[in-house]
Write an enzyme that holds these catalytic residues in place. Structure first.
Site, mmCIF file in Angstrom:
data_model
loop_
_atom_site.group_PDB
_atom_site.id
_atom_site.type_symbol
_atom_site.label_atom_id
_atom_site.label_comp_id
_atom_site.label_asym_id
_atom_site.label_seq_id
_atom_site.Cartn_x
_atom_site.Cartn_y
_atom_site.Cartn_z
ATOM 1 C CG ASP A 138 -3.985 -3.923 5.272
ATOM 2 O OD1 ASP A 138 -4.742 -4.863 5.583
ATOM 3 O OD2 ASP A 138 -3.103 -4.019 4.394
ATOM 4 C CB SER B 29 -0.999 -0.018 1.161
ATOM 5 O OG SER B 29 -0.361 -0.330 2.380
ATOM 6 C CG ASP C 187 -0.570 0.923 18.126
ATOM 7 O OD1 ASP C 187 -0.590 -0.267 18.448
ATOM 8 O OD2 ASP C 187 -1.594 1.551 17.783
ATOM 9 N N GLY C 188 -0.210 1.880 14.836
ATOM 10 C CA GLY C 188 -1.061 2.567 13.866
ATOM 11 C C GLY C 188 -2.352 3.086 14.468
HETATM 12 C C1 LIG Z 1 -1.544 -6.704 6.452
HETATM 13 S S1 LIG Z 1 0.051 -6.055 6.789
HETATM 14 C C2 LIG Z 1 0.052 -4.525 5.961
HETATM 15 C C3 LIG Z 1 0.146 -4.577 4.492
HETATM 16 C C4 LIG Z 1 0.162 -3.235 3.813
HETATM 17 N N1 LIG Z 1 -0.877 -2.365 4.319
HETATM 18 C C5 LIG Z 1 -0.012 -3.404 2.330
HETATM 19 O O1 LIG Z 1 -1.147 -3.326 1.850
HETATM 20 O O2 LIG Z 1 0.988 -3.572 1.625
HETATM 21 C C6 LIG Z 1 -0.076 -5.547 8.461
HETATM 22 C C7 LIG Z 1 1.163 -4.818 8.975
HETATM 23 O O3 LIG Z 1 0.836 -4.249 10.250
HETATM 24 C C8 LIG Z 1 1.995 -4.294 11.050
HETATM 25 N N2 LIG Z 1 1.543 -4.114 12.447
HETATM 26 C C9 LIG Z 1 1.386 -5.026 13.440
HETATM 27 N N3 LIG Z 1 0.934 -4.430 14.560
HETATM 28 C C10 LIG Z 1 0.794 -3.106 14.267
HETATM 29 C C11 LIG Z 1 0.369 -1.958 15.000
HETATM 30 N N4 LIG Z 1 -0.014 -2.059 16.265
HETATM 31 N N5 LIG Z 1 0.362 -0.765 14.381
HETATM 32 C C12 LIG Z 1 0.757 -0.650 13.086
HETATM 33 N N6 LIG Z 1 1.165 -1.689 12.331
HETATM 34 C C13 LIG Z 1 1.193 -2.895 12.912
HETATM 35 C C14 LIG Z 1 2.609 -5.631 10.742
HETATM 36 O O4 LIG Z 1 3.978 -5.639 11.101
HETATM 37 C C15 LIG Z 1 2.367 -5.716 9.230
HETATM 38 O O5 LIG Z 1 3.477 -5.208 8.527
#
Ligand SMILES: C[S@@+](CC[C@H](N)C(=O)[O-])C[C@H]1O[C@@H](n2cnc3c(N)ncnc32)[C@H](O)[C@@H]1O
Length: 276
Positions: free
Chosen positions: A155, A91, A134-135
């Site tokens: 995501d 993304s 953290d997102g």
């Molecule tokens: C489904 S993947 C994302 C893929 C990306 N959005 C794409 O479309 O290419 C989820 C990501 O969230 C990260 N993640 C895990 N916990 C998180 C958090 N609390 N806040 C933000 N990102 C996190 C993971 O390390 C992983 O890289």
């Protein structure tokens, strides 16, 4: 934090989320005003489908590999971007590829290796800010943007039991902070009962003006399998239902595995009416 997107990049769920995401980015750019894009769970930016991780699961073989060369005009923008960007674009890379000089992108990723790769990917890019954080927390810190126009893409990895509840709370928070902003939030579809519960959760004080867009490649009954890919769209831009329906129809034609497959776009207040 065990989740690594390299195992799943380019799978059917990515194709659905990324094709819709590209349309949303372009919709935000219809006006000549600056827009802000926030990618709360960004991953590493792009993925080598010949890597040991990607080859181990081979998930992309039932995703992007089935779409390459598809002549359906609805898919031209997405497939053109994948082709142009090389490797499989995540993304952040997809959004970045469309940014105008007046736009900004902020990406959040807490995983040390993923965020290091993401920083390398966008080193010295003044339009992209990478945050190791953290997102969900970032929704409070980075919204609303000064541009007052934008798209938040959420995501999560869905590793934790409470991820649906966290996502519902994240959507509420994002809309409280930035009521006019567009939000796209991804969720897995394993069994339909779980998804209905999630939609019901969103209806209780959840975001206003929201639609769900879903594609399920097999009957959404088996809770141990990823049967479908869904997005909640808050404040859908004008023309979204028609465009999403054309995209989902084209994706479904190639990605469906069983007769129980289908796709739908609907408000959260009723059962999803199948379009296929
Ligand atoms: C489904 S993947 C994302 C893929 C990306 N959005 C794409 O479309 O290419 C989820 C990501 O969230 C990260 N993640 C895990 N916990 C998180 C958090 N609390 N806040 C933000 N990102 C996190 C993971 O390390 C992983 O890289």
């Amino acid at each position: 934090m065990n989740y690594r997107h390299a195992y799943h990049a380019g799978n059917f769920a990515d194709c659905v989320k990324h094709a819709l995401l590209l349309w949303l980015v372009r919709a935000l750019q219809r006006k000549e005003k600056p827009a802000f894009f926030l990618d709360t769970h960004a991953g590493r930016g792009r993925y080598d489908l010949a890597s040991p991780e990607a080859l181990q699961t081979g998930e992309w073989r039932e995703g992007i590999a089935l779409l390459r060369g598809d002549p359906d005009p609805a898919l031209a923008d997405y497939l053109g971007a994948v082709e142009r960007l090389g490797l499989y674009p995540g993304s952040p890379r997809l959004i970045r590829s469309l940014l105008r000089p007046i736009d900004r992108l902020a990406c959040c990723e807490p995983h040390p290796e993923e965020v290091a790769a993401l920083k390398r990917e966008f080193a010295h890019d003044p339009q992209v800010a990478i945050h190791r954080r953290d997102g969900f927390e970032a929704l409070g810190a980075l919204l609303p943007p000064r541009e007052r126009r934008g798209l938040t893409f959420i995501d999560p990895p869905f590793e934790a039991e409470d991820e649906f509840a966290r996502l519902a709370e994240g959507l509420r928070r994002a809309q409280r902070r930035f009521p006019s902003g567009v939000i796209a939030a991804w969720y897995p579809i394993k069994n339909q009962a779980r998804v209905r519960q999630f939609h019901a959760m969103l209806q209780e004080g959840g975001p206003q003006d929201a639609l769900a867009a879903e594609l399920w490649r097999s009957t959404p009954l088996d809770p141990t399998r990823l049967n479908g890919s869904g997005l909640i769209i808050v404040n859908p831009p004008f023309g979204f239902p028609e465009a999403a329906s054309a995209l989902l129809r084209a994706l479904h034609a190639r990605l469906a595995r069983e007769t129980g497959s289908g796709y739908a776009i609907a408000p959260l207040d009723g059962a999803m009416t199948r379009l296929s």
